[in-house]
Design an enzyme around this catalytic site. Structure first.
Site, PDB file in Angstrom:
ATOM      1  CB  CYS A 297      -0.917  -0.030   1.226  1.00 35.67           C
ATOM      2  SG  CYS A 297      -1.917   1.451   1.375  1.00 35.67           S
TER       3      CYS A 297
ATOM      4  CB  CYS B  57      -0.548   2.506   4.095  1.00 29.49           C
ATOM      5  SG  CYS B  57      -2.027   1.837   3.374  1.00 29.49           S
ATOM      6  CG  ASP B  58       3.176   1.139   4.452  1.00 32.08           C
ATOM      7  OD1 ASP B  58       2.753   1.661   5.504  1.00 32.08           O
ATOM      8  OD2 ASP B  58       2.925  -0.034   4.127  1.00 32.08           O
TER       9      ASP B  58
END
Ligand code: NAP
Length: 303
Positions: free
Chosen positions: A131, A134-135
């Site tokens: 992701c 997200c990261d």
């Protein structure tokens, strides 16, 4: 007892909830401890009709959740742990409670697939991710690799190109599966490079990712790409573990539906990615959630 229990809270589940509530059916959504589905892991959504300016995936899901609640959906933020469709009323177990339902809509979606390498498992959360939204921020100014050649892979690559210094897309063929518009954007992005006809054989690093070893599938030759992050974007598998032995699944594990959203069990319906490995769009998932609620409503009238 509820008229409808919906398992899952992505676009399919929440759209089903909106329609079920508006049909005056008492409705509980077992949303999961991480509610909202795959759009919660996305940045900008540009292709959901009605939003000419991009909307963030989590914002779109928040709107759907508010809309479902506005019409009276009860939302349980627990994972469903067991179901029993062998007799009516159906039973859905979540958060230590047993919910009874006259009908059930399965909308548990699908999850990212992984390469299945020992090194991938070991370094997950230490540079291996699925992701970018997200990261990605952990890789500001660093080099990353993205594995896959579909829409997800190129979206991840384009997101990462805004943050990382360099992005290498590793694809096992020499043709991308992704849509033309994403291909054009990725191929025209100066920060994105491609390793064609290549598979990842190992992710390198002890405590954190230091690179990947790739193999040319035509020559068998191996080489190393040094990078700090690896984003795996090779597709999805349906979240149907819970339903094995309860409803018919196809060989890939997707719920089999017929006549719209009906499953092999009368009164149990399915919507969204859990029964669709072809289209898998937010808008098609929402549409199938609508159909499942309409099918459930009709079925409940004669059940
Ligand atoms: P996908 O279309 O199934 O693509 C998966 C990619 O990963 C393919 O390029 C595939 O290679 C590769 N792959 C699969 N298994 C692999 C393995 N074991 N090792 C190496 N490579 C592997 O999956 P997706 O990209 O997640 O997209 C899923 C669906 O969501 C699609 O319908 C897509 O259109 C949709 N989607 C849409 C958007 C958008 O519209 N903006 C964004 C994201 C996703 P091959 O090509 O050789 O099979």
């Amino acid at each position: 007892m509820d008229d409808v229990v919906i398992i899952g809270s992505g676009p399919a589940g929440l759209t089903a909830a909106i329609y079920a509530c508006r049909a005056n059916l008492s409705t509980t959504v077992v949303a999961g401890s991480a509610w909202g589905g795959q759009l919660m892991l996305t940045t900008e959504v540009e292709n959901f009709p009605g939003f000419p300016d991009p909307i963030l995936g989590p914002d779109l899901m928040e709107n759907m959740r508010r809309q479902a609640e506005k019409f009276g959906a009860k939302i349980v933020y627990e994972d469903a742990t067991k179901v029993d469709f062998s007799a009516r009323p159906f039973k859905v177990f979540a958060g230590g409670e047993e919910l009874e339902a006259r009908s059930v809509i399965i909308a548990t979606g699908a999850s990212s697939k992984w390469l299945g390498l020992e090194s991938e498992e070991r370094l997950r959360g230490r540079g291996v991710s699925s992701c970018a939204a997200c990261d990605g921020m952990f890789f500001r100014g660093k080099k990353v690799a993205v594995v896959g050649g579909g829409d997800t892979a190129l979206e991840e690559a384009l997101t990462l190109a805004k943050i990382a210094s360099q992005v290498t897309v590793v694809h096992r063929r020499d043709k991308l599966r992704a849509s033309k518009v994403l291909q054009e954007r990725a191929l025209g992005n100066g920060k994105i490079g491609f390793a064609w006809n290549a598979v990842v054989v190992e992710i390198l690093g002890k405590e954190k990712v230091e690179g990947i070893r790739i193999k040319d599938v035509q020559t068998g030759q191996e080489s190393t790409i040094y990078c700090d992050g690896v984003f795996v974007a090779i597709g999805h598998q349906p979240n149907t573990e819970l339903f094995k032995g309860q409803v018919e699944l196809d060989p890939m594990g997707y719920v089999v539906t017929h006549e719209g959203s009906r499953t092999s069990v009368e009164g149990v319906f399915a919507a969204g990615d859990v029964q669709d490995h072809k289209y898998r769009q937010a808008v098609t998932a929402a549409a199938s959630g609508c159909k499942a609620a309409l099918d459930a409503e009709k079925w409940l009238q004669v059940a």
